[in-house]
Design a protein around this motif. Structure first.
Motif, mmCIF file in Angstrom:
data_model
loop_
_atom_site.group_PDB
_atom_site.id
_atom_site.type_symbol
_atom_site.label_atom_id
_atom_site.label_comp_id
_atom_site.label_asym_id
_atom_site.label_seq_id
_atom_site.Cartn_x
_atom_site.Cartn_y
_atom_site.Cartn_z
ATOM 1 N N ARG A 37 -85.201 -43.628 93.474
ATOM 2 C CA ARG A 37 -86.257 -43.879 93.689
ATOM 3 C C ARG A 37 -86.669 -44.824 93.533
ATOM 4 O O ARG A 37 -86.487 -45.455 92.491
ATOM 5 C CB ARG A 37 -87.340 -42.701 94.136
ATOM 6 N N GLN A 38 -87.718 -45.305 94.672
ATOM 7 C CA GLN A 38 -88.487 -46.934 94.020
ATOM 8 C C GLN A 38 -89.673 -47.244 94.388
ATOM 9 O O GLN A 38 -90.283 -47.625 95.491
ATOM 10 C CB GLN A 38 -87.167 -47.946 94.518
ATOM 11 N N LYS A 42 -91.521 -52.080 91.191
ATOM 12 C CA LYS A 42 -90.714 -51.071 90.689
ATOM 13 C C LYS A 42 -89.542 -51.266 90.243
ATOM 14 O O LYS A 42 -89.110 -51.316 91.464
ATOM 15 C CB LYS A 42 -91.173 -49.648 89.892
ATOM 16 N N GLU A 43 -88.664 -51.141 89.670
ATOM 17 C CA GLU A 43 -86.756 -51.412 89.472
ATOM 18 C C GLU A 43 -86.961 -49.633 90.665
ATOM 19 O O GLU A 43 -87.485 -48.355 90.463
ATOM 20 C CB GLU A 43 -86.185 -51.761 88.391
ATOM 21 N N GLU A 88 -97.221 -39.878 90.072
ATOM 22 C CA GLU A 88 -96.072 -40.612 89.662
ATOM 23 C C GLU A 88 -94.621 -41.094 90.061
ATOM 24 O O GLU A 88 -94.151 -41.144 89.596
ATOM 25 C CB GLU A 88 -95.734 -40.650 88.035
ATOM 26 N N ASP A 89 -94.434 -39.378 91.239
ATOM 27 C CA ASP A 89 -93.380 -39.012 92.135
ATOM 28 C C ASP A 89 -93.523 -40.253 93.128
ATOM 29 O O ASP A 89 -92.138 -39.755 93.901
ATOM 30 C CB ASP A 89 -93.648 -37.524 92.157
ATOM 31 N N THR A 90 -94.199 -40.710 93.480
ATOM 32 C CA THR A 90 -94.440 -41.442 95.012
ATOM 33 C C THR A 90 -93.704 -42.843 94.714
ATOM 34 O O THR A 90 -94.046 -43.201 93.835
ATOM 35 C CB THR A 90 -96.132 -41.734 94.893
ATOM 36 N N ALA A 91 -92.856 -42.735 95.958
ATOM 37 C CA ALA A 91 -91.875 -43.951 95.903
ATOM 38 C C ALA A 91 -90.886 -43.738 97.374
ATOM 39 O O ALA A 91 -91.161 -42.350 97.434
ATOM 40 C CB ALA A 91 -90.639 -43.972 94.690
ATOM 41 N N VAL A 92 -90.281 -44.754 97.776
ATOM 42 C CA VAL A 92 -89.840 -44.839 98.340
ATOM 43 C C VAL A 92 -87.830 -44.015 97.643
ATOM 44 O O VAL A 92 -87.489 -44.597 96.653
ATOM 45 C CB VAL A 92 -88.835 -45.932 99.002
ATOM 46 N N TYR A 93 -88.248 -42.600 98.785
ATOM 47 C CA TYR A 93 -86.772 -42.057 97.972
ATOM 48 C C TYR A 93 -85.431 -42.719 98.001
ATOM 49 O O TYR A 93 -85.285 -42.309 99.634
ATOM 50 C CB TYR A 93 -86.383 -40.704 97.804
ATOM 51 N N ARG A 107 -75.882 -42.607 87.178
ATOM 52 C CA ARG A 107 -77.337 -43.503 86.722
ATOM 53 C C ARG A 107 -77.436 -44.625 87.075
ATOM 54 O O ARG A 107 -79.051 -44.809 87.629
ATOM 55 C CB ARG A 107 -78.058 -42.587 85.605
ATOM 56 N N SER A 108 -76.421 -45.212 87.440
ATOM 57 C CA SER A 108 -76.708 -46.766 87.887
ATOM 58 C C SER A 108 -76.877 -47.032 89.241
ATOM 59 O O SER A 108 -75.469 -46.323 89.727
ATOM 60 C CB SER A 108 -75.858 -47.436 86.750
ATOM 61 N N PRO A 109 -77.658 -47.467 89.374
ATOM 62 C CA PRO A 109 -77.612 -47.478 91.031
ATOM 63 C C PRO A 109 -76.338 -48.815 91.802
ATOM 64 O O PRO A 109 -76.347 -48.874 92.627
ATOM 65 C CB PRO A 109 -78.792 -48.243 91.121
#
Length: 125
Positions: A37-38, A42-43, A88-93, A107-109
């Protein structure tokens, strides 16, 4: 390889959503599937993953015990069930896939070669 994420939307804090990621152009059982998610400014961050060699999903600490990843190999789809959502879960998934993931890189994109287009999740407080 194509990944199509869906299921995002607007939900109140404490609510639930289920995201889906439909894959095509690949032998689904050979691929590790991840969710990231982003949030704005944020990263991209790891949410969870399910590896091809191990059906036990791995989660980020921030979502553990609230989110659940599952997959349907016949439908070539991976799901992200999100419960007890927080603002705080708001993001593009995003969903992601790759064959070559190992435990130290899951765990690394940067370890994932294929990405879906993203689906917006907005949690209102």
């Amino acid at each position: 390889v194509q990944l199509q994420a869906s299921g995002g939307g607007l939900v109140q804090a404490g609510g639930s959503l289920r995201l889906s990621c439909a894959a095509s152009g690949l032998t689904f059982s050979n691929y590790n599937m991840g969710w990231f998610r982003q949030a704005p400014g944020k990263e991209r961050e790891f949410v969870g993953a399910i590896r091809r060699s191990d059906s036990n999903p791995i989660y980020a600490d921030s979502v553990k015990d609230r989110f659940t990843i599952s997959r349907d190999i016949a439908k070539k789809t991976v799901y992200l069930q999100m419960n007890r959502l927080k603002s705080e879960d708001t993001a593009v998934y995003y969903c992601a896939a790759d064959r070559g993931i190992i435990l130290t890189t899951v765990r690394s994109p940067h370890a994932y070669g294929y990405w879906g287009q993203g689906t917006q999740v907005t949690v209102s407080s």
